[in-house]
Design a protein around this motif. Structure first.
Motif, PDB file in Angstrom:
ATOM      1  N   ILE A   1       0.786  -1.176   0.061  1.00  0.00           N
ATOM      2  CA  ILE A   1      -0.150   0.143  -0.060  1.00  0.00           C
ATOM      3  C   ILE A   1       0.799   1.399  -0.082  1.00  0.00           C
ATOM      4  O   ILE A   1       1.845   1.370   0.729  1.00  0.00           O
TER       5      ILE A   1
ATOM      6  N   ASN B   1      -3.697   0.838  -3.198  1.00  0.00           N
ATOM      7  CA  ASN B   1      -3.773  -0.136  -2.203  1.00  0.00           C
ATOM      8  C   ASN B   1      -4.103  -1.635  -2.936  1.00  0.00           C
ATOM      9  O   ASN B   1      -5.054  -1.816  -3.337  1.00  0.00           O
ATOM     10  N   ASN B   2      -3.104  -2.466  -2.463  1.00  0.00           N
ATOM     11  CA  ASN B   2      -3.090  -3.736  -3.339  1.00  0.00           C
ATOM     12  C   ASN B   2      -3.386  -5.007  -2.317  1.00  0.00           C
ATOM     13  O   ASN B   2      -3.279  -6.047  -2.326  1.00  0.00           O
ATOM     14  N   ASN B   3      -4.018  -4.399  -0.871  1.00  0.00           N
ATOM     15  CA  ASN B   3      -4.156  -5.382   0.024  1.00  0.00           C
ATOM     16  C   ASN B   3      -5.498  -5.964  -0.235  1.00  0.00           C
ATOM     17  O   ASN B   3      -6.632  -5.438  -0.730  1.00  0.00           O
TER      18      ASN B   3
ATOM     19  N   ASP C   1      -6.754  -0.961   6.460  1.00  0.00           N
ATOM     20  CA  ASP C   1      -5.830  -0.260   5.601  1.00  0.00           C
ATOM     21  C   ASP C   1      -6.074   1.045   5.165  1.00  0.00           C
ATOM     22  O   ASP C   1      -5.305   1.719   4.530  1.00  0.00           O
TER      23      ASP C   1
ATOM     24  N   SER D   1      -7.707   2.371  -3.100  1.00  0.00           N
ATOM     25  CA  SER D   1      -6.952   3.152  -4.082  1.00  0.00           C
ATOM     26  C   SER D   1      -7.840   4.320  -4.575  1.00  0.00           C
ATOM     27  O   SER D   1      -8.959   4.364  -4.511  1.00  0.00           O
TER      28      SER D   1
END
Length: 136
Positions: free
Chosen positions: A56, A71-73, A80, A84
């Motif tokens: 992130i 945000n790739n969570n 988080d 994105s």
């Protein structure tokens, strides 16, 4: 007469050059650049979520006062904070807080912030909120 003209010219030149602006004296935005979210802690629930650096990212752009979040969570249980997107941010004078200045993102006060040792800590723990840790 010549002395008064000389003094006038000297005074005029001092006023002209003495008041010039120095581009190096302007304050820089302390949070500018790319930051990696590595931890979110806090609240009365005792949240402690850590993230792999780079999963992130928050990129603060001081020119247009936006923060771009990538945000790739994929863990739905991890806090988080931001999806994105591109959000407005600015600094808010907050005389009632211990730090005196807070950071506001997308209309929400995220709390006091400190930048040191390549870390950005945003802390709203005084209001039983989150402590957010980002690194360069």
């Amino acid at each position: 007469m010549k002395k008064s003209i000389l003094y006038s010219l000297l005074l005029l030149s001092l006023l002209q050059f003495g008041c010039s602006t120095n581009s190096n004296s302007s304050a820089t935005d302390p949070v500018q650049g790319l930051w990696k979210l590595v931890a979110v802690d806090g609240t009365f629930a005792g949240i402690h979520d850590t993230f792999t650096p780079g999963l992130i990212t928050w990129t603060f752009n001081p020119t247009n006062h936006t923060v771009t979040v990538v945000n790739n969570n994929t863990d739905p249980n991890a806090w988080d904070l931001l999806d994105s997107g591109v959000y407005d941010y600015h600094f808010v004078n907050n005389p009632d807080s211990p730090c005196g200045e807070s950071i506001e993102i997308n209309g929400s006060i995220y709390g006091c912030y400190t930048v040191s040792n390549n870390s950005l800590i945003i802390d709203q723990a005084i209001a039983d909120g989150f402590a957010i840790t980002l690194t360069h």
